[in-house]
Design an enzyme around this catalytic site. Structure first.
Site, PDB file in Angstrom:
ATOM      1  N   ALA A   1       0.741  -1.349   0.098  1.00 12.21           N
ATOM      2  CA  ALA A   1       0.039  -0.221  -0.003  1.00 12.21           C
ATOM      3  C   ALA A   1       0.769   1.247   0.141  1.00 12.21           C
ATOM      4  CB  ALA A   1      -0.859  -0.072   1.298  1.00 12.21           C
TER       5      ALA A   1
ATOM      6  N   CYS B   1     -41.048   3.010  10.222  1.00 14.78           N
ATOM      7  CA  CYS B   1     -40.105   2.460  11.084  1.00 14.78           C
ATOM      8  C   CYS B   1     -40.185   2.088  12.434  1.00 14.78           C
ATOM      9  CB  CYS B   1     -38.909   4.018  11.179  1.00 14.78           C
ATOM     10  SG  CYS B   1     -37.656   3.717  12.560  1.00 14.78           S
TER      11      CYS B   1
ATOM     12  N   CYS C   1     -39.139   4.849  15.430  1.00 20.73           N
ATOM     13  CA  CYS C   1     -39.346   6.306  15.667  1.00 20.73           C
ATOM     14  C   CYS C   1     -40.469   6.130  16.780  1.00 20.73           C
ATOM     15  CB  CYS C   1     -40.080   6.413  14.179  1.00 20.73           C
ATOM     16  SG  CYS C   1     -38.807   7.185  13.148  1.00 20.73           S
TER      17      CYS C   1
ATOM     18  N   HIS D   1     -35.244  10.322  13.000  1.00 22.90           N
ATOM     19  CA  HIS D   1     -34.825   9.263  12.247  1.00 22.90           C
ATOM     20  C   HIS D   1     -33.954   9.519  11.057  1.00 22.90           C
ATOM     21  CE1 HIS D   1     -36.057   5.641   9.766  1.00 22.90           C
ATOM     22  NE2 HIS D   1     -35.788   6.220   8.758  1.00 22.90           N
TER      23      HIS D   1
ATOM     24  N   SER E   1     -30.228  -3.247  11.190  1.00 20.86           N
ATOM     25  CA  SER E   1     -31.298  -3.729  10.762  1.00 20.86           C
ATOM     26  C   SER E   1     -32.218  -2.415  10.312  1.00 20.86           C
ATOM     27  CB  SER E   1     -32.078  -4.684  11.487  1.00 20.86           C
ATOM     28  OG  SER E   1     -32.388  -3.930  12.711  1.00 20.86           O
TER      29      SER E   1
ATOM     30  N   HIS F   1     -32.553   4.274  11.434  1.00 20.79           N
ATOM     31  CA  HIS F   1     -32.866   4.952  12.768  1.00 20.79           C
ATOM     32  C   HIS F   1     -31.624   4.851  13.571  1.00 20.79           C
ATOM     33  CE1 HIS F   1     -35.916   7.136  15.022  1.00 20.79           C
ATOM     34  NE2 HIS F   1     -34.918   6.961  15.937  1.00 20.79           N
TER      35      HIS F   1
ATOM     36  N   GLN G   1     -27.376  -1.226  20.894  1.00 14.20           N
ATOM     37  CA  GLN G   1     -27.886  -2.291  21.479  1.00 14.20           C
ATOM     38  C   GLN G   1     -27.027  -2.500  22.674  1.00 14.20           C
ATOM     39  OE1 GLN G   1     -29.263  -5.885  19.609  1.00 14.20           O
ATOM     40  NE2 GLN G   1     -28.485  -5.142  17.547  1.00 14.20           N
TER      41      GLN G   1
ATOM     42  N   PHE H   1     -11.878  -7.398   3.665  1.00 16.28           N
ATOM     43  CA  PHE H   1     -12.720  -8.939   3.642  1.00 16.28           C
ATOM     44  C   PHE H   1     -11.802  -9.488   4.925  1.00 16.28           C
ATOM     45  CE2 PHE H   1     -14.578  -7.882  -0.121  1.00 16.28           C
ATOM     46  CZ  PHE H   1     -16.026  -8.474   0.227  1.00 16.28           C
TER      47      PHE H   1
END
Ligand code: H2U
Ligand code: ZN
Length: 355
Positions: free
Chosen positions: A35, A58, A61, A121, A169, A172, A176, A320
């Protein structure tokens, strides 16, 4: 006393070499010769995903009905709810299965929650601001306290998957929290190395590491009074960073009022620069590592966050983890020093807010 090893032939920016991660005690392979050509300033047309402030379809929301039929309240700052599809459950029969020493399983109890960062959102951490991110920091602190009160919880893992490329998923802004009965794998590794370092040196591993990085100033990408953001010497992902508290504290709950704001400022600073690299909403997984719950000798833990972004060369070309990475050792071409330089060069103003 640590005696630095002075091996003079090794050129970190030219020769293939391996680097050691003292937190997980794993090695990574760096191939800088692949690189070496400088970045050609490849800048893409800004990707404008214009999302509405409120999206009636959503799940996250304010005021909307979620996938399981429950209705979100009309929240105006942050909002936490128990994950409707949790990976960990509170009420599971406890036990183990071991028909042979090489075949083992144990029950694992836990609690999974979702934290909406804001009712807006259309925003991301990078497009919020320090004051609104500070509200998210306060919510993380509250969750750490609340979940830590559950008698069976040993660890509270706070994290965010940002962007479809990282499996989020929903666009918004949300993160978690998974709290579990035992330490998760990465935490287990970091726990052992920090504990041993503390026992041998009487100091925090990350405090010593950060002091050296602040002295060298090669991989620091941002700092304020309470936090520093750097590309770790042993980074695997092209633009991987760590956010480390300057004062040796073990958990988010130890932060003073101004340190919480310092954390919000550091998160804002790094996410804005990330977005500016390819002028698009930069995907990543991020999360905090902090002391386990219920231990009394946790001084060796040093609060930090990891950012693991998958992108390599453009908004669509990702790194990857395949082949040699899976079968041998994780490998990178662009050096952590080049990545740090590239992040440092970015504008402190988000590209969508440029005048
Ligand atoms: P991710 O975008 O990082 O996958 O987080 C979204 C979480 O939200 C995911 O774990 C939960 C999913 O189970 N969820 C709900 O609990 N209720 C919903 O209505 C949608 C998504
Ligand atoms: Zn939404």
């Amino acid at each position: 006393m640590i005696t630095p090893s002075l091996k003079s032939d090794l050129k970190l920016d030219e020769t293939p070499h391996r680097r050691f991660n003292p937190l997980t005690r794993e090695w990574i392979l760096v191939s800088p010769h692949r690189a070496k050509r400088p970045w050609q300033g490849q800048v893409e047309e800004p990707v404008r995903e214009d999302r509405p402030i409120y999206d009636p379809s959503c799940y996250l929301c304010s005021g909307n009905v979620r996938a399981n039929g429950e209705k979100n309240p009309a929240y105006s700052t942050t909002y936490v709810f128990d994950n409707d599809f949790p990976a960990l459950l509170e009420d599971v029969p406890t036990g183990s299965y071991q028909p042979h020493p090489l075949i083992q399983a144990e029950s694992e109890r836990g609690i999974a929650r979702v934290l909406c960062f804001t009712p807006r959102h259309d925003l991301t951490l990078a497009e919020m601001d320090t004051a609104t991110i500070r509200v998210v920091v306060d919510a993380w602190v509250e969750q750490f306290i609340d979940l830590g009160k559950q008698p069976f919880i040993r660890y509270v893992q706070i994290f965010e998957n940002r962007g479809a490329m990282m499996g989020a998923s929903n666009p918004h802004p949300h993160g978690q929290i998974w709290a579990s009965e035992r330490l998760p794998q990465q935490v287990l590794l970091e726990d052992a190395s920090q504990r041993e370092y503390w026992q041998h040196n009487g100091r925090s591993l990350l405090a010593d590491y950060l002091a050296e990085e602040l002295r060298l100033h090669e991989r620091i990408v941002y700092e304020n009074e309470s936090f520093a953001v750097l590309v770790p010497f042993w980074a695997v992902w092209p633009f991987e960073t760590m956010v480390i508290s300057k004062r040796h504290v073990s958990a988010l709950t130890d932060l003073t009022d101004s340190e919480r704001t310092g954390l919000a400022d550091a998160l804002y600073a790094i996410t804005v620069r990330y977005d500016n690299i390819f002028r698009m909403s930069f995907p990543y997984s991020m999360g905090f590592h902090q002391r386990p719950i219920g231990t009394d000798d946790w001084q060796y833990w040093h609060l930090h966050a990891h950012f693991y972004p998958p992108l390599l060369r453009s908004a669509t070309v990702r790194k990857f983890m395949v082949g040699y990475e899976l079968l041998g050792t994780p490998q990178r071409d662009i050096t952590p020093e080049q990545a740090a330089e590239r992040i440092r060069q970015q504008n402190a103003v988000h590209y969508k807010h440029e005048s």
